[in-house]
Design an enzyme around this catalytic site. Structure first.
Site, PDB file in Angstrom:
ATOM      1  N   ASP A   1       0.864  -1.188   0.000  1.00  0.00           N
ATOM      2  CA  ASP A   1       0.000   0.000   0.000  1.00  0.00           C
ATOM      3  C   ASP A   1       0.904   1.243   0.000  1.00  0.00           C
ATOM      4  O   ASP A   1       2.126   1.138  -0.168  1.00  0.00           O
ATOM      5  CB  ASP A   1      -1.000  -0.038   1.167  1.00  0.00           C
ATOM      6  CG  ASP A   1      -0.354   0.167   2.534  1.00  0.00           C
ATOM      7  OD1 ASP A   1       0.892   0.278   2.602  1.00  0.00           O
ATOM      8  OD2 ASP A   1      -1.095   0.231   3.534  1.00  0.00           O
ATOM      9  N   HIS A   2       0.288   2.418   0.194  1.00  0.00           N
ATOM     10  CA  HIS A   2       1.075   3.664   0.145  1.00  0.00           C
ATOM     11  C   HIS A   2       2.178   3.683   1.193  1.00  0.00           C
ATOM     12  O   HIS A   2       3.263   4.197   0.947  1.00  0.00           O
ATOM     13  CB  HIS A   2       0.137   4.869   0.331  1.00  0.00           C
ATOM     14  CG  HIS A   2      -0.751   4.745   1.534  1.00  0.00           C
ATOM     15  ND1 HIS A   2      -1.858   3.918   1.561  1.00  0.00           N
ATOM     16  CD2 HIS A   2      -0.682   5.305   2.763  1.00  0.00           C
ATOM     17  CE1 HIS A   2      -2.440   3.989   2.743  1.00  0.00           C
ATOM     18  NE2 HIS A   2      -1.736   4.809   3.496  1.00  0.00           N
TER      19      HIS A   2
ATOM     20  N   ASN B   1       5.704 -23.431   9.144  1.00  0.00           N
ATOM     21  CA  ASN B   1       4.337 -23.133   8.687  1.00  0.00           C
ATOM     22  C   ASN B   1       4.170 -23.187   7.180  1.00  0.00           C
ATOM     23  O   ASN B   1       3.052 -23.022   6.685  1.00  0.00           O
ATOM     24  CB  ASN B   1       3.911 -21.741   9.184  1.00  0.00           C
ATOM     25  CG  ASN B   1       4.198 -21.525  10.654  1.00  0.00           C
ATOM     26  OD1 ASN B   1       5.008 -20.683  11.019  1.00  0.00           O
ATOM     27  ND2 ASN B   1       3.571 -22.309  11.510  1.00  0.00           N
TER      28      ASN B   1
ATOM     29  N   ARG C   1       7.008   0.425   8.515  1.00  0.00           N
ATOM     30  CA  ARG C   1       7.166   1.358   9.629  1.00  0.00           C
ATOM     31  C   ARG C   1       7.762   0.663  10.849  1.00  0.00           C
ATOM     32  O   ARG C   1       7.890   1.274  11.915  1.00  0.00           O
ATOM     33  CB  ARG C   1       5.803   1.974   9.984  1.00  0.00           C
ATOM     34  CG  ARG C   1       5.239   2.854   8.863  1.00  0.00           C
ATOM     35  CD  ARG C   1       3.805   3.290   9.126  1.00  0.00           C
ATOM     36  NE  ARG C   1       3.326   4.177   8.059  1.00  0.00           N
ATOM     37  CZ  ARG C   1       2.038   4.457   7.853  1.00  0.00           C
ATOM     38  NH1 ARG C   1       1.097   3.923   8.627  1.00  0.00           N
ATOM     39  NH2 ARG C   1       1.686   5.262   6.874  1.00  0.00           N
TER      40      ARG C   1
ATOM     41  N   HIS D   1       5.374 -31.139  10.787  1.00  0.00           N
ATOM     42  CA  HIS D   1       4.618 -29.918  10.482  1.00  0.00           C
ATOM     43  C   HIS D   1       3.543 -30.141   9.420  1.00  0.00           C
ATOM     44  O   HIS D   1       2.613 -29.351   9.290  1.00  0.00           O
ATOM     45  CB  HIS D   1       5.566 -28.807  10.022  1.00  0.00           C
ATOM     46  CG  HIS D   1       6.664 -28.545  11.007  1.00  0.00           C
ATOM     47  ND1 HIS D   1       6.426 -28.043  12.264  1.00  0.00           N
ATOM     48  CD2 HIS D   1       7.998 -28.774  10.937  1.00  0.00           C
ATOM     49  CE1 HIS D   1       7.561 -27.950  12.921  1.00  0.00           C
ATOM     50  NE2 HIS D   1       8.538 -28.390  12.141  1.00  0.00           N
TER      51      HIS D   1
HETATM   52  C1  RB5 Z   1      -1.834   2.670   6.550  1.00  0.00           C
HETATM   53  O1  RB5 Z   1      -1.817   3.862   7.274  1.00  0.00           O
HETATM   54  C2  RB5 Z   1      -1.710   1.479   7.498  1.00  0.00           C
HETATM   55  O2  RB5 Z   1      -2.871   1.340   8.234  1.00  0.00           O
HETATM   56  C3  RB5 Z   1      -1.405   0.212   6.729  1.00  0.00           C
HETATM   57  O3  RB5 Z   1      -0.250   0.414   5.975  1.00  0.00           O
HETATM   58  C4  RB5 Z   1      -1.129  -1.042   7.509  1.00  0.00           C
HETATM   59  O4  RB5 Z   1      -0.168  -0.832   8.498  1.00  0.00           O
HETATM   60  C5  RB5 Z   1      -2.288  -1.790   7.996  1.00  0.00           C
HETATM   61  O5  RB5 Z   1      -2.137  -2.867   8.596  1.00  0.00           O
END
Ligand code: RB5
Length: 144
Positions: free
Chosen positions: A8-9, A99, A109, A133
């Site tokens: 995603d972004h 798994n 992040r 497993h």
């Molecule tokens: C986007 O802000 C954030 O919510 C997404 O990248 C992710 O971490 C969701 O799980």
């Protein structure tokens, strides 16, 4: 190895880095977006990658969002998918060895680009141990 990747972004920049890193190690990478830092809803990308992995058992997936959590939750809704959030090397190795995870989810992040590269490398290089497993993973799919 064939690898389908998506972000995603929040994960866009790290995705670009991982595409480069995986291709430089001779993986065949299919980039399913997103292609900018404009907001996008992560379940849409997760499903796109999961469908490719589901279709071809030889393909593994990589999904990147802020934490790696939302992507894994969404991808695991697709039958045949075993997505694991791995923000450290030990989890990446165990997700494969125990798994038989077929999608790696990473948090842009949470980990820096260097560690993310190593996590992806570990995930791709580790084989499933099968053995004890195997029935456990089968029990997961029996839930579908
Ligand atoms: C986007 O802000 C954030 O919510 C997404 O990248 C992710 O971490 C969701 O799980």
């Amino acid at each position: 190895m064939k690898i389908a990747i998506g972000a995603d972004h929040a994960g866009f920049r790290l995705k670009e880095r991982l595409v480069w890193s995986l291709e430089s190690r001779d993986h065949e990478v299919e980039d399913l977006g997103t292609f900018s830092e404009d907001d996008v809803d992560y379940p849409e990308i997760a499903v796109a990658v999961a469908e490719v992995v589901k279709e071809d058992a030889a393909t593994r997936g990589v999904l990147i969002c802020g934490t790696g959590v939302g992507m894994a939750i969404a991808a695991n809704k697709i039958a045949g998918i075993r997505a694991a959030t791995c923000n450290d090397l030990y989890t990446a190795r165990m997700a494969r060895a125990h798994n038989n995870a077929n999608i790696l989810a990473v948090g842009s992040r949470v980990v820096g680009p260097q560690l993310a590269e190593e996590i992806a490398r570990t995930f791709m290089a580790t084989e499933w141990e099968e053995g004890r497993h195997k029935p456990r993973v089968k029990k997961i799919h029996d839930l579908e």
